[in-house]
Motif scaffolding. Structure first.
Motif, mmCIF file in Angstrom:
data_model
loop_
_atom_site.group_PDB
_atom_site.id
_atom_site.type_symbol
_atom_site.label_atom_id
_atom_site.label_comp_id
_atom_site.label_asym_id
_atom_site.label_seq_id
_atom_site.Cartn_x
_atom_site.Cartn_y
_atom_site.Cartn_z
ATOM 1 N N THR A 194 0.808 -1.223 0.000
ATOM 2 C CA THR A 194 0.000 0.000 0.000
ATOM 3 C C THR A 194 0.840 1.273 0.000
ATOM 4 O O THR A 194 0.286 2.365 -0.010
ATOM 5 C CB THR A 194 -0.935 0.033 1.227
ATOM 6 O OG1 THR A 194 -0.141 0.019 2.422
ATOM 7 C CG2 THR A 194 -1.877 -1.156 1.229
ATOM 8 N N GLY A 203 -7.481 1.198 1.994
ATOM 9 C CA GLY A 203 -8.416 0.259 2.600
ATOM 10 C C GLY A 203 -8.933 -0.794 1.645
ATOM 11 O O GLY A 203 -9.134 -1.950 2.036
ATOM 12 N N LEU A 206 -6.210 -3.487 1.261
ATOM 13 C CA LEU A 206 -6.071 -4.266 2.489
ATOM 14 C C LEU A 206 -7.285 -5.172 2.700
ATOM 15 O O LEU A 206 -7.153 -6.290 3.201
ATOM 16 C CB LEU A 206 -5.889 -3.335 3.689
ATOM 17 C CG LEU A 206 -4.623 -2.472 3.674
ATOM 18 C CD1 LEU A 206 -4.500 -1.678 4.970
ATOM 19 C CD2 LEU A 206 -3.374 -3.323 3.455
ATOM 20 N N ARG A 210 -7.229 -9.155 3.369
ATOM 21 C CA ARG A 210 -7.887 -9.755 4.537
ATOM 22 C C ARG A 210 -8.784 -10.915 4.105
ATOM 23 O O ARG A 210 -8.811 -11.971 4.746
ATOM 24 C CB ARG A 210 -8.721 -8.705 5.271
ATOM 25 C CG ARG A 210 -7.927 -7.745 6.136
ATOM 26 C CD ARG A 210 -8.849 -6.920 7.023
ATOM 27 N NE ARG A 210 -8.115 -5.940 7.789
ATOM 28 C CZ ARG A 210 -7.908 -4.681 7.415
ATOM 29 N NH1 ARG A 210 -8.403 -4.257 6.244
ATOM 30 N NH2 ARG A 210 -7.215 -3.851 8.174
ATOM 31 N N THR A 224 5.019 -4.547 6.087
ATOM 32 C CA THR A 224 4.050 -3.448 6.031
ATOM 33 C C THR A 224 4.282 -2.475 7.171
ATOM 34 O O THR A 224 4.822 -2.840 8.218
ATOM 35 C CB THR A 224 2.606 -3.986 6.098
ATOM 36 O OG1 THR A 224 1.691 -2.910 5.940
ATOM 37 C CG2 THR A 224 2.329 -4.677 7.423
ATOM 38 N N GLU A 226 1.461 -0.761 7.847
ATOM 39 C CA GLU A 226 0.059 -0.683 8.253
ATOM 40 C C GLU A 226 -0.148 -1.619 9.444
ATOM 41 O O GLU A 226 -0.470 -2.788 9.298
ATOM 42 C CB GLU A 226 -0.856 -1.083 7.085
ATOM 43 C CG GLU A 226 -0.766 -0.180 5.876
ATOM 44 C CD GLU A 226 -1.482 1.146 6.107
ATOM 45 O OE1 GLU A 226 -2.289 1.225 7.058
ATOM 46 O OE2 GLU A 226 -1.225 2.086 5.338
ATOM 47 N N GLN A 228 -2.359 -1.839 11.881
ATOM 48 C CA GLN A 228 -3.670 -2.429 12.133
ATOM 49 C C GLN A 228 -3.901 -3.620 11.209
ATOM 50 O O GLN A 228 -4.455 -4.643 11.615
ATOM 51 C CB GLN A 228 -4.784 -1.397 11.948
ATOM 52 C CG GLN A 228 -6.177 -1.898 12.334
ATOM 53 C CD GLN A 228 -6.255 -2.348 13.789
ATOM 54 O OE1 GLN A 228 -5.878 -1.600 14.693
ATOM 55 N NE2 GLN A 228 -6.736 -3.560 14.019
ATOM 56 N N PHE A 229 -3.461 -3.495 9.968
ATOM 57 C CA PHE A 229 -3.564 -4.607 9.025
ATOM 58 C C PHE A 229 -2.735 -5.785 9.519
ATOM 59 O O PHE A 229 -3.202 -6.935 9.515
ATOM 60 C CB PHE A 229 -3.092 -4.158 7.647
ATOM 61 C CG PHE A 229 -3.007 -5.260 6.636
ATOM 62 C CD1 PHE A 229 -4.141 -5.925 6.214
ATOM 63 C CD2 PHE A 229 -1.780 -5.633 6.096
ATOM 64 C CE1 PHE A 229 -4.060 -6.953 5.279
ATOM 65 C CE2 PHE A 229 -1.689 -6.652 5.159
ATOM 66 C CZ PHE A 229 -2.840 -7.309 4.758
ATOM 67 N N ASP A 232 -4.567 -7.450 12.292
ATOM 68 C CA ASP A 232 -5.766 -8.175 11.853
ATOM 69 C C ASP A 232 -5.434 -9.484 11.151
ATOM 70 O O ASP A 232 -6.153 -10.474 11.298
ATOM 71 C CB ASP A 232 -6.591 -7.301 10.891
ATOM 72 C CG ASP A 232 -7.239 -6.124 11.588
ATOM 73 O OD1 ASP A 232 -7.250 -6.089 12.835
ATOM 74 O OD2 ASP A 232 -7.719 -5.223 10.875
ATOM 75 N N VAL A 233 -4.375 -9.491 10.345
ATOM 76 C CA VAL A 233 -4.105 -10.604 9.441
ATOM 77 C C VAL A 233 -3.098 -11.605 10.006
ATOM 78 O O VAL A 233 -3.205 -12.805 9.775
ATOM 79 C CB VAL A 233 -3.611 -10.072 8.072
ATOM 80 C CG1 VAL A 233 -3.119 -11.201 7.184
ATOM 81 C CG2 VAL A 233 -4.726 -9.314 7.382
#
Length: 279
Positions: A194, A203, A206, A210, A224, A226, A228-229, A232-233
């Motif tokens: 990204t 978003g 991503l 996800r 990354t 990112e 939060q990504f 999450d992943v």
């Protein structure tokens, strides 16, 4: 370290069910006097989603490039499904493998880069089917059907005949993801996918990744910023600094209560002072 005959026996039998999909053993990478990776040891098991974090220049992207065989390690060994990727130990010597062996193993690996690297003279559909047709030699009807399914998955079914220049950055990156998946890779490498995108379309890319993580058992190794990504992943996060892993943890522990001072300072700079707990 296994000898060459032992490695060949392992390859013939296939990797053990619990064996790492990717394994680094004492891997070093140098450019002249600049040490990028220093005696790196780590492994990734089937279905793992492992995120590499750390400051720029810490060696994260170099790891992905070594797995993709875009570069060679200076020392040490990398294994994919228990087979040596670029070098093996033979009679006590580190010996380079031939191109045929590298190519065979590399077909298990897909990579999505920071820049989209699409062929500008080809349509979206042609970009996706090129490698499965001409590298893997799959039947055209089968390849076209899979390409259509992948375009639907990334939300670009109506862009099959478009050229990359007519697409937004987010759309181009989604095509690049579909192109990587078209090779049906066992391993997917994601390098700051990204970073070249405008913030408002990060978003959508991503979100696609996800969904892939949730719906497949593909092994992911990603770099990354990112966070939060990554949270999450991933099921594991590795913090790199100076070409070494200095901390490893599950995402919740890494992002809320890191133990290493260098990890704490890095995450505070990225996430903000109030987001990182203390111990």
């Amino acid at each position: 370290m296994p000898t060459a005959p032992e490695q060949n026996d392992d390859a013939a039998r296939g990797a053990a069910p619990d064996a790492p999909v990717i394994e680094f053993r004492d891997v070093g990478k140098r450019y002249g006097d600049n040490v990028v990776l220093d005696g790196l040891d780590f492994s990734v098991r089937k279905g793992d989603r492992v995120t590499l974090i750390g400051p720029s220049g810490s060696g994260k992207t170099t790891i992905l490039r070594l797995v993709m065989t875009l570069e060679d390690a200076t020392e040490g060994y990398i294994f994919v499904d228990g087979e040596p990727l670029t070098h093996e130990e033979r009679n006590g010597r580190r010996v380079e493998l031939n191109k045929k062996q590298r190519k065979r193993i590399r077909q298990k690996i897909g990579m999505v880069f920071q820049q989209f690297n699409l062929f500008p003279n080809m349509t979206v559909l042609e970009n996706i089917v090129e490698a499965p047709l001409h590298v893997l030699g799959h039947p055209r009807a089968e390849v076209l059907e899979r390409a259509g399914n992948l375009l639907e998955k990334v939300g670009l079914a109506d862009k099959a005949d478009a050229h990359p220049s007519s697409l937004s950055g987010g759309q181009q990156q989604r095509v690049a993801i579909a192109r990587a998946l078209a090779m049906d890779p066992e391993i997917l490498l994601l390098d700051e996918v990204t970073s070249a995108l405008d913030p408002e379309i990060v978003g959508e890319v991503l979100g696609i990744l996800r969904t892939i993580a949730e719906e497949t058992d593909i092994t992911m190794l990603l770099v990354t910023h990112e966070m939060q990504f990554a949270k999450d992943v991933s099921n594991r996060v590795l913090m790199f600094d100076g070409g070494r892993i200095i901390e490893e943890a599950e995402p919740e522990a890494m992002f809320s209560n890191p133990t290493h001072e260098r990890t704490k300072s890095f995450l505070r700079a990225v996430l903000g002072e109030d987001q990182i707990g203390t111990r």
